[in-house]
Write a protein that holds these residues in place. Structure first.
Motif, PDB file in Angstrom:
ATOM      1  N   ALA A 160       0.833  -1.199   0.000  1.00  0.00           N
ATOM      2  CA  ALA A 160       0.000   0.000   0.000  1.00  0.00           C
ATOM      3  C   ALA A 160       0.866   1.247   0.000  1.00  0.00           C
ATOM      4  O   ALA A 160       1.862   1.336   0.716  1.00  0.00           O
ATOM      5  CB  ALA A 160      -0.925   0.001   1.210  1.00  0.00           C
ATOM      6  N   LEU A 161       0.486   2.210  -0.833  1.00  0.00           N
ATOM      7  CA  LEU A 161       1.222   3.478  -0.880  1.00  0.00           C
ATOM      8  C   LEU A 161       0.816   4.416   0.254  1.00  0.00           C
ATOM      9  O   LEU A 161       1.542   5.345   0.578  1.00  0.00           O
ATOM     10  CB  LEU A 161       0.949   4.186  -2.216  1.00  0.00           C
ATOM     11  N   GLY A 162      -0.371   4.182   0.833  1.00  0.00           N
ATOM     12  CA  GLY A 162      -0.858   5.071   1.884  1.00  0.00           C
ATOM     13  C   GLY A 162      -1.686   6.224   1.349  1.00  0.00           C
ATOM     14  O   GLY A 162      -1.842   7.246   2.017  1.00  0.00           O
ATOM     15  N   LEU A 163      -2.231   6.044   0.139  1.00  0.00           N
ATOM     16  CA  LEU A 163      -3.068   7.064  -0.482  1.00  0.00           C
ATOM     17  C   LEU A 163      -4.539   6.672  -0.429  1.00  0.00           C
ATOM     18  O   LEU A 163      -4.880   5.500  -0.592  1.00  0.00           O
ATOM     19  CB  LEU A 163      -2.703   7.239  -1.955  1.00  0.00           C
ATOM     20  N   THR A 164      -5.402   7.638  -0.222  1.00  0.00           N
ATOM     21  CA  THR A 164      -6.829   7.452  -0.433  1.00  0.00           C
ATOM     22  C   THR A 164      -7.240   8.373  -1.568  1.00  0.00           C
ATOM     23  O   THR A 164      -6.955   9.571  -1.548  1.00  0.00           O
ATOM     24  CB  THR A 164      -7.644   7.789   0.826  1.00  0.00           C
ATOM     25  N   ILE A 165      -7.889   7.798  -2.589  1.00  0.00           N
ATOM     26  CA  ILE A 165      -8.227   8.537  -3.798  1.00  0.00           C
ATOM     27  C   ILE A 165      -9.733   8.827  -3.829  1.00  0.00           C
ATOM     28  O   ILE A 165     -10.550   8.013  -3.406  1.00  0.00           O
ATOM     29  CB  ILE A 165      -7.848   7.730  -5.058  1.00  0.00           C
ATOM     30  N   THR A 166     -10.074   9.990  -4.321  1.00  0.00           N
ATOM     31  CA  THR A 166     -11.472  10.303  -4.634  1.00  0.00           C
ATOM     32  C   THR A 166     -11.477  11.007  -5.985  1.00  0.00           C
ATOM     33  O   THR A 166     -10.430  11.171  -6.618  1.00  0.00           O
ATOM     34  CB  THR A 166     -12.113  11.180  -3.539  1.00  0.00           C
ATOM     35  N   ASP A 167     -12.644  11.382  -6.485  1.00  0.00           N
ATOM     36  CA  ASP A 167     -12.678  12.152  -7.738  1.00  0.00           C
ATOM     37  C   ASP A 167     -13.755  13.218  -7.660  1.00  0.00           C
ATOM     38  O   ASP A 167     -14.587  13.235  -6.742  1.00  0.00           O
ATOM     39  CB  ASP A 167     -12.844  11.240  -8.964  1.00  0.00           C
ATOM     40  N   ASN A 168     -13.717  14.122  -8.624  1.00  0.00           N
ATOM     41  CA  ASN A 168     -14.615  15.274  -8.577  1.00  0.00           C
ATOM     42  C   ASN A 168     -15.913  15.060  -9.349  1.00  0.00           C
ATOM     43  O   ASN A 168     -16.723  15.978  -9.476  1.00  0.00           O
ATOM     44  CB  ASN A 168     -13.900  16.529  -9.109  1.00  0.00           C
ATOM     45  N   GLY A 169     -16.100  13.860  -9.890  1.00  0.00           N
ATOM     46  CA  GLY A 169     -17.319  13.582 -10.650  1.00  0.00           C
ATOM     47  C   GLY A 169     -17.288  14.125 -12.062  1.00  0.00           C
ATOM     48  O   GLY A 169     -18.269  14.011 -12.792  1.00  0.00           O
ATOM     49  N   ALA A 170     -16.161  14.729 -12.455  1.00  0.00           N
ATOM     50  CA  ALA A 170     -16.064  15.309 -13.793  1.00  0.00           C
ATOM     51  C   ALA A 170     -14.763  14.899 -14.485  1.00  0.00           C
ATOM     52  O   ALA A 170     -14.311  15.575 -15.410  1.00  0.00           O
ATOM     53  CB  ALA A 170     -16.161  16.829 -13.718  1.00  0.00           C
TER      54      ALA A 170
END
Length: 350
Positions: A160-170
């Motif tokens: 695991a890199l230790g990142l949590t990813i999200t996105d902006n829906g666009a």
């Protein structure tokens, strides 16, 4: 007197001549004359009784075309600013995140692709106030636009890199959380809010957060790879000088407050915020998304909770979830853990 008698004699003579002439006609001539007179009478009667022609009736109206109904756009007005500093603008008439970004871009005369993400009631890069799928009717929207581009070389020393990813829906995925002590945490140039634009020069613009998380997870250990990141634009002189919309309060969460729910399909709707049980279940599902998929997405978690709150068993829940989120292909173990978390919240165990 003699003149009067002479006129009567002339009239009697003419009458006798007409009678003689008629008697002299053959039967055929007499019938022809009678028929001619009858036809003339009929023609005259027909002409007198005939109506003027009228235009043909209009064809019936064709039925409306089949298809999905047109949803009315909510007529709600929101206040917005660019997070690094700008005048206050007013936007309305949007039903999803892409339309929202287009409205903001139009107000400030920029391209929608310049907007990385938005926060509510705070100009700071605060992931707790990230705009997801719901906007409070009194919320102030701050748009964070593209700033500095940077490239970072990363070598995985653990899975695991230790990142949590999200996105902006666009179409933009970005970093929502960095785990303390992780590989990424040791790279001080990587920050929360950075948009991940490319991995090893391969553009990932347009990818969803779970797709980006999978790509990062698949990077082999011990082999360096490159991340191209774009940070949000920051202003140092104007921080702390912002105007809020009337009656809005920074970070307020009030049960019973109405929100505008943005949807990728169909119309935006005004609805009440989640009650305490639904809010707890959503937070728990969001934790599970991070554990299983390396992403955080409150809107996705809300949709999952909505799909399961009225279901009686995990099979019905799984079927309901596939109907609305089939593209995610959630593993069975994740679905059972989510079902258990929703049940625990309902039963007061959490």
């Amino acid at each position: 007197m003699q003149e009067h008698l002479h006129q009567q004699s002339s009239q009697r003579r003419k009458a006798r001549e007409q009678m003689q002439s008629r008697d002299a006609m053959s039967p055929q001539e007499s019938m022809a004359a009678g028929a001619e007179a009858m036809e003339g009478h009929k023609a005259q009667s027909h002409t007198q009784g005939r109506m003027e022609p009228t235009a043909p009736p209009l064809p019936p109206l064709s039925p409306p075309p089949m298809g999905p109904p047109e949803y009315p756009r909510p007529r709600l007005i929101f206040h917005t600013q660019l997070a690094h500093g700008s005048p206050t603008g007013r936007i309305h008439g949007f039903t999803n995140v892409k339309e929202l970004y287009a409205k903001i871009a139009d107000v400030f005369n920029i391209s929608p692709s310049e907007i990385l993400f938005c926060t509510l009631n705070s100009y700071k890069v605060d992931m707790q106030k990230l705009l997801g799928g719901q906007i409070g009717l009194e919320d102030f929207i701050f748009a964070h636009v593209r700033g500095e581009t940077k490239e970072v070389e990363v070598t995985k020393t653990e899975d695991a890199l230790g990142l949590t990813i999200t996105d902006n829906g666009a179409g933009y995925a970005f970093i929502k959380r960095i785990k303390e002590g992780s590989t990424i945490d040791r790279l001080k140039t990587v920050c929360v809010g950075d948009h991940i634009e490319a991995i090893n020069d391969q553009s990932i613009v347009g990818c969803r957060h779970y797709e980006v998380a999978k790509m990062l997870k698949e990077q082999p250990r011990g082999i360096p790879f490159t991340l191209r990141l774009v940070g949000p634009k920051r202003a140092f002189d104007m921080i702390g000088m912002r105007t809020k919309a009337p009656k809005s309060h920074e970070g307020k969460i009030v049960n019973g407050r109405e929100t505008l729910r943005l949807r990728s399909r169909g119309s935006a709707t005004v609805q009440e915020v989640q009650n305490e049980i639904e809010e707890q279940a959503t937070m728990k599902v969001d934790d599970l998304l991070e554990s299983y998929m390396g992403i955080r997405d409150l809107e996705l978690a809300t949709t999952i909770v909505e799909a399961g709150k009225d279901k009686k068993n995990p099979d019905d829940f799984a079927e309901s979830l596939d109907s609305v989120l089939g593209d995610f292909a959630f593993p069975d173990v994740f679905l059972f853990d989510v079902w258990g978390a929703i049940g625990d919240v309902k039963n007061g165990k959490i």
